[in-house]
Design an enzyme around this catalytic site. Structure first.
Site, PDB file in Angstrom:
ATOM      1  N   LYS A   1      -7.198   1.235  -3.002  1.00 11.02           N
ATOM      2  CA  LYS A   1      -6.828   0.852  -1.635  1.00 11.02           C
ATOM      3  C   LYS A   1      -7.066   2.003  -0.668  1.00 11.02           C
ATOM      4  O   LYS A   1      -7.466   1.791   0.489  1.00 11.02           O
ATOM      5  CB  LYS A   1      -5.359   0.397  -1.579  1.00 11.02           C
ATOM      6  CG  LYS A   1      -4.871  -0.032  -0.193  1.00 11.02           C
ATOM      7  CD  LYS A   1      -5.610  -1.255   0.341  1.00 11.02           C
ATOM      8  CE  LYS A   1      -5.264  -1.554   1.805  1.00 11.02           C
ATOM      9  NZ  LYS A   1      -3.954  -2.151   2.003  1.00 11.02           N
TER      10      LYS A   1
ATOM     11  N   LYS B   1       0.668   5.679   8.074  1.00  9.47           N
ATOM     12  CA  LYS B   1       1.234   5.914   6.737  1.00  9.47           C
ATOM     13  C   LYS B   1       0.127   5.964   5.681  1.00  9.47           C
ATOM     14  O   LYS B   1       0.059   6.885   4.862  1.00  9.47           O
ATOM     15  CB  LYS B   1       2.236   4.783   6.424  1.00  9.47           C
ATOM     16  CG  LYS B   1       2.850   4.791   5.041  1.00  9.47           C
ATOM     17  CD  LYS B   1       2.288   3.729   4.086  1.00  9.47           C
ATOM     18  CE  LYS B   1       2.478   2.298   4.563  1.00  9.47           C
ATOM     19  NZ  LYS B   1       1.976   1.295   3.588  1.00  9.47           N
TER      20      LYS B   1
ATOM     21  N   THR C   1       0.870  -1.179   0.000  1.00 10.35           N
ATOM     22  CA  THR C   1       0.000   0.000   0.000  1.00 10.35           C
ATOM     23  C   THR C   1       0.900   1.219   0.000  1.00 10.35           C
ATOM     24  O   THR C   1       1.672   1.438   0.932  1.00 10.35           O
ATOM     25  CB  THR C   1      -0.923   0.000   1.225  1.00 10.35           C
ATOM     26  OG1 THR C   1      -1.768  -1.140   1.145  1.00 10.35           O
ATOM     27  CG2 THR C   1      -1.780   1.262   1.269  1.00 10.35           C
TER      28      THR C   1
END
Lengths: 296, 296
Positions: free
Chosen positions: A174, A242, A99
């Site tokens: 995502k 993140k 990701t």
């Protein structure tokens, strides 16, 4: 992709390890690299070749997967010195499962195309359990023909495998998932804190709401861990921060405010500051409960 | 509760109608009252007796259910003039299925006990679909012996039926559910808006994330309606605002802040102000998308 194909696999941790294992079980020959060599042990016992750099793993491979931590790691293992792209032959396909940032996915795609190498950004959802059971959802951006060539490999690791658009679209998809998770997590923290303050029996409450419209795989997987006081990671808080940071940056670039996501990032920053950055995302309940005067 | 028992049922709308129907199918004799008489038609054709007030529905009944809209409605049909309690015989059990205030549940319990009448607050979750299919979760507060006496009736309407504690605990448990829903809804609005801004194909995105960890019955039920531009209610926004207001008031009384829930109430207030108060909760996406420059 026939079974004689050699596959490079970089990053064999909680997610990458079992995913590479599914390719191996399907009969492909693996060339593996991981920062911590011990984590390749199972794969090597199964016949994988240890390589001491991403470039080495890419040599002679038709497809090279990466599943690492942060965008800086992605950039390093693909574009860096001794990176995958320094050694990938024309016709190779790079598939980054991490990701990461849509903009970085586009940068890698451009750099790869300039060498006649294909590139897909193909992040996954479904967690460590999905990785082990090959039930992941995999969302791939890039050129459709590269996706079609790599489809069987992806289907060996996931249950719902879809092409979603040009380079970066996999990462954007995502991000949609991670935006959805934000509200589930902050609401879960608030709901558990309320329940405990109100003197309710948590297992009974979880059974009732988990079977109702507000249930979710996240709640039903993490709720019992919260009740048991288990803060070990399925999904690490630092990684989730993140992801949220990427999503907020991308949203800002589209002139879009995401207040629930902003709130979640702010609260997870406080959870990390309290020392839980390497714990699982469910630890938000412990920290927020403590602030509200109830202990989990 | 044997099958000869007469059951009063007040409020036969989207939820109460099918729930009363399950009792009727199970063989109980119903005495029904509803503000709009036409909505009792099916039940009356099935043998229910029409009553022209809550008090009339309570006469001769061993158990009296109420499933109405707002706490003021609950107070009126139970404690008001011609309310249930004015006519309930000693030994009757009142069961309020409405999502309402814990404090009101305790007030009704006290008033009922003073007349040797039992009282349960037993709100439900699972939506109109759960009501039709008898798959609701039902969370009951009050005296355990009243719950045990009424259990078979509740089990005719729900799949997961639990006693959760003293008067008010049912409502508190439902608030936990509604707190969970808040983040799911605001995140869903943000996720759909992000997806559309990023140029993604919404059905593909929904399929991918709906099968992953961020999937939920809410997402998988409402997502297709959003994509179809269908804003008709499963669950009405005005009712959800009522629930959030109760939860925030209860939380404040426990000295507890719920920022995700506060954010959700604020945003739903804007959605109602835009004219969608009687539409379904999924309409948040339409209003927020519009503000962000994308049309659903």
């Amino acid at each position: 992709m026939n079974k004689a194909a050699k596959i490079g696999f970089i990053g064999t941790g909680i997610m990458g390890g079992p995913m590479a294992g599914h390719l191996q079980k399907a009969g492909y020959s693996l060339r593996v690299f991981n920062r911590t060599r011990e984590k390749t042990q199972n794969l090597i016992e199964g016949g994988a070749v240890w390589c001491d750099s991403p470039a080495a793993a890419a040599r002679g491979a038709e497809v090279v997967f990466s599943m690492v931590g942060f965008p800086s790691d992605v950039e390093s293992v693909i574009l860096g010195e001794n990176g995958v792209l320094s050694a990938a032959a024309p016709g190779t396909i790079l598939i980054d499962l991490t990701t990461s940032e849509p903009a970085l996915a586009r940068k890698i795609y451009q750099a790869a195309r300039a060498k006649n190498v294909g590139s897909l950004d193909a992040p996954v959802t479904g967690g460590d359990q999905g990785a082990r059971n090959a039930t992941l959802s995999i969302m791939a951006g890039g050129d459709r023909e590269d996706f079609e060539r790599a489809r069987l490999l992806l289907e060996a690791m996931g249950k719902t495998v879809r092409y979603v658009g040009p380079a970066g679209a996999g990462q954007h998809t995502k991000m949609v998932n991670q935006i959805l998770v934000a509200g589930i997590m902050t609401s879960m923290a608030e709901a558990f804190t309320y329940a405990k303050k109100a003197g309710l029996d948590l297992p009974t409450v979880l059974e009732l709401v988990g079977n109702g419209a507000a249930g979710s795989p996240v709640l039903n997987r993490l709720g019992p861990r919260i009740i048991a006081g288990d803060w070990e990671p399925g999904f690490i808080i630092e990684h989730y921060i993140k992801d949220m940071t990427i999503a907020l940056r991308e949203a800002a670039a589209m002139n879009l405010e995401l207040p629930t996501l902003s709130l979640a990032r702010e609260r997870y920053a406080a959870v990390a500051a309290a020392g839980y950055g390497r714990k699982g995302t469910q630890a938000i309940v412990k920290v927020e409960g403590h602030e509200a005067g109830v202990e989990f």
